[in-house]
Design an enzyme around this catalytic site. Structure first.
Site, PDB file in Angstrom:
ATOM      1  N   GLU A 159       4.634   0.894  -1.081  1.00  0.00           N
ATOM      2  CA  GLU A 159       3.612   0.050  -1.710  1.00  0.00           C
ATOM      3  C   GLU A 159       3.235   0.567  -3.102  1.00  0.00           C
ATOM      4  O   GLU A 159       2.968  -0.227  -4.000  1.00  0.00           O
ATOM      5  CB  GLU A 159       2.363   0.017  -0.814  1.00  0.00           C
ATOM      6  CG  GLU A 159       2.571  -0.819   0.432  1.00  0.00           C
ATOM      7  CD  GLU A 159       1.638  -0.450   1.573  1.00  0.00           C
ATOM      8  OE1 GLU A 159       1.890   0.588   2.229  1.00  0.00           O
ATOM      9  OE2 GLU A 159       0.678  -1.181   1.820  1.00  0.00           O
ATOM     10  N   ARG A 201      -6.794  -1.051  16.817  1.00  0.00           N
ATOM     11  CA  ARG A 201      -7.296  -2.439  16.745  1.00  0.00           C
ATOM     12  C   ARG A 201      -6.671  -3.277  17.851  1.00  0.00           C
ATOM     13  O   ARG A 201      -5.478  -3.140  18.153  1.00  0.00           O
ATOM     14  CB  ARG A 201      -6.944  -3.060  15.393  1.00  0.00           C
ATOM     15  CG  ARG A 201      -7.738  -2.468  14.253  1.00  0.00           C
ATOM     16  CD  ARG A 201      -7.265  -3.020  12.918  1.00  0.00           C
ATOM     17  NE  ARG A 201      -6.898  -1.937  12.029  1.00  0.00           N
ATOM     18  CZ  ARG A 201      -6.248  -2.081  10.882  1.00  0.00           C
ATOM     19  NH1 ARG A 201      -5.878  -3.273  10.465  1.00  0.00           N
ATOM     20  NH2 ARG A 201      -5.962  -1.035  10.150  1.00  0.00           N
ATOM     21  N   HIS A 258      -1.430  -6.204   3.955  1.00  0.00           N
ATOM     22  CA  HIS A 258      -0.107  -5.567   3.796  1.00  0.00           C
ATOM     23  C   HIS A 258       0.816  -6.385   2.891  1.00  0.00           C
ATOM     24  O   HIS A 258       2.043  -6.227   2.955  1.00  0.00           O
ATOM     25  CB  HIS A 258       0.607  -5.385   5.155  1.00  0.00           C
ATOM     26  CG  HIS A 258      -0.062  -4.445   6.094  1.00  0.00           C
ATOM     27  ND1 HIS A 258      -0.076  -4.654   7.452  1.00  0.00           N
ATOM     28  CD2 HIS A 258      -0.736  -3.292   5.889  1.00  0.00           C
ATOM     29  CE1 HIS A 258      -0.720  -3.673   8.046  1.00  0.00           C
ATOM     30  NE2 HIS A 258      -1.146  -2.840   7.125  1.00  0.00           N
ATOM     31  N   ASN A 268      -5.557   4.277  -4.587  1.00  0.00           N
ATOM     32  CA  ASN A 268      -5.924   3.540  -3.376  1.00  0.00           C
ATOM     33  C   ASN A 268      -7.241   4.149  -2.885  1.00  0.00           C
ATOM     34  O   ASN A 268      -7.244   5.213  -2.281  1.00  0.00           O
ATOM     35  CB  ASN A 268      -4.796   3.719  -2.354  1.00  0.00           C
ATOM     36  CG  ASN A 268      -5.056   2.965  -1.075  1.00  0.00           C
ATOM     37  OD1 ASN A 268      -6.123   2.374  -0.881  1.00  0.00           O
ATOM     38  ND2 ASN A 268      -4.079   2.977  -0.187  1.00  0.00           N
ATOM     39  N   ARG A 290      -5.035  -0.531  -5.832  1.00  0.00           N
ATOM     40  CA  ARG A 290      -4.876  -1.338  -4.635  1.00  0.00           C
ATOM     41  C   ARG A 290      -6.251  -1.879  -4.244  1.00  0.00           C
ATOM     42  O   ARG A 290      -7.204  -1.119  -4.112  1.00  0.00           O
ATOM     43  CB  ARG A 290      -4.319  -0.493  -3.498  1.00  0.00           C
ATOM     44  CG  ARG A 290      -4.204  -1.292  -2.239  1.00  0.00           C
ATOM     45  CD  ARG A 290      -3.941  -0.414  -1.060  1.00  0.00           C
ATOM     46  NE  ARG A 290      -3.706  -1.242   0.107  1.00  0.00           N
ATOM     47  CZ  ARG A 290      -4.118  -0.914   1.322  1.00  0.00           C
ATOM     48  NH1 ARG A 290      -4.811   0.192   1.502  1.00  0.00           N
ATOM     49  NH2 ARG A 290      -3.871  -1.684   2.336  1.00  0.00           N
TER      50      ARG A 290
END
Ligand code: AMP
Length: 393
Positions: free
Chosen positions: A379, A235, A176, A7, A87
């Site tokens: 993940e 965010r 996601h 990742n 990823r």
């Protein structure tokens, strides 16, 4: 199958080496501050201590070489790595599913990079480096957007002029996706035929919901970018889009400043005024800090509102699952969201909610109208399973 999952970010690279059959993780770690002073590799082996190696990492290529060296030193024969899963944050319109890396698919990662410039360029560079350094190992691209690509058009289309959205490829892409796919899979394993309509709640420092009907995604809360939807650590989530114009026109901010403000200086951090981490805010609320309490109240309210949006995408829901850093660990947050939904028959058992475990589990009461679960996400395993499916045969 032994799979290395990578990742990559613009200045970081996380890795995990795992066996898809047992799900066992041999080693994992993170290379930080790549290309910046003070770079290091944090590394952890199965059952071992965490170690931190301060080492110059001028670029991603050096970082990957270090990862392979560390794995070799740890006694893992890197010749036994059978595939690498990457990823990729933005798959654009090219990755409705994971794909084996070829010159063509790698080109697609770069072609859609303007939609996620901070991630895709670095990810594409890392894929290229892996191909060059280890030509005998196959690589697979697993995009975070794939799971959402086939949501209905009424859910993904934006009500903007068609020529503009067509030219600039504007639509809801979501994020996601790999996590939501895993959460569905584990929920299905646990509940079998009892689950059809799941609202998957990935609540971490980034947070999104997904409406999943019999394994198919019907809608999600993130949009063109991961800024949309829920209130997150830093965010702002959904706000009136005209706020951007107002900040530029009347506030005198540049577009880049607004971008930074909305992505890095907003959300729980801005509301609480102390931290983006739910643990700090929880402690603040316990001390009686009104801003921290408001941050939580708004988080509960927005999350429950958007859960209802997801329910509408499926015309109802029978199950909801909490996951990621907040969803898996914060019984306070779970209880707060559930309380907002009490009016429609959601009931969680306070004792079950308090249990800490790495296993998927039901936390609702027997008479709750909606089953409520905690499902730890994984993940990396999901990415590795895609690698196995595409390269293993
Ligand atoms: P993630 O992005 O999934 O790694 O989630 C990170 C966030 O999860 C942190 O910023 C915290 O807000 C939250 N978190 C992690 N551990 C805990 C915990 N034990 N209790 C409450 N919140 C937690």
């Amino acid at each position: 199958m032994n799979v290395l999952v990578i990742n990559a970010g613009s200045s970081s690279l996380k890795y995990q080496l795992l066996d898809t059959t047992s799900g066992e993780v041999f080693a994992k770690g993170n290379c930080e501050r790549i290309g910046i002073d003070g770079s290091f590799v944090g590394h952890e082996e199965r059952g071992g201590e965490k170690s931190k190696l301060e080492v110059a990492l001028p670029d991603h290529k050096t970082a990957i070489k270090h990862v392979f060296e560390i794995l070799d030193q740890a006694g893992f024969d890197t010749d036994k790595i059978e595939g690498i899963g990457h990823r990729v944050v933005q798959g654009g319109w090219y990755f409705p599913e994971s794909k084996v890396v070829t010159d063509e698919t790698l080109g697609w990662v770069r072609e859609v990079a303007p939609l996620a410039p901070l991630h895709n360029y670095a990810e594409a560079d890392v894929i290229e480096i892996c191909r060059e350094l280890f030509p005998s190992i196959g690589n697979v691209i697993v995009a975070d957007t794939s799971f959402h690509y086939n949501i209905p058009e009424k859910a993904w289309r934006y009500a903007l002029p068609r020529d503009v959205v067509d030219k600039l490829h504007i639509r809801k892409y979501g994020a996601h996706g790999t996590s939501h796919r895993y959460i569905w899979r584990k929920t299905k394993e646990l509940l079998g035929d009892d689950v059809h309509k799941l609202v998957s709640c990935h609540l971490g420092s980034g947070a999104s919901l997904s409406a999943i009907e019999d394994g198919h995604d019907m809608d999600t809360t993130m949009g063109l970018t991961p800024l949309d939807g829920l209130i997150m650590g830093t965010r702002c989530g959904s706000i009136d889009p005209a706020t951007v114009c107002y900040l530029v026109r009347e506030g005198g901010y540049t577009i880049d400043e607004v971008d930074t403000m909305m992505n890095k200086q907003s959300g729980l951090l801005a509301l609480s005024g102390i931290s983006s981490d739910s643990r700090d805010i929880e402690a603040g609320a316990e001390r009686g800090d009104a801003n921290c309490q408001m941050a939580f109240d708004m988080f509960y309210y927005r999350t429950s509102q958007l859960i209802m949006e997801m329910a509408q995408a499926m015309h109802g829901f029978d199950t909801m699952a909490f996951s990621a850093g907040i969803g898996e660990n914060s019984d306070v947050m779970r209880a707060g969201v559930a309380k907002e939904l009490e009016w429609m028959g959601v009931k969680i058992d306070p004792e079950k909610n308090k249990v800490r475990s790495d296993e998927p589990r039901v936390i609702s009461t027997d008479d709750s109208k909606i089953r409520v679960l905690v499902v730890p996400t994984n993940e990396e395993l999901m990415i590795a399973l895609d690698v196995e499916e595409l390269l293993g045969k």
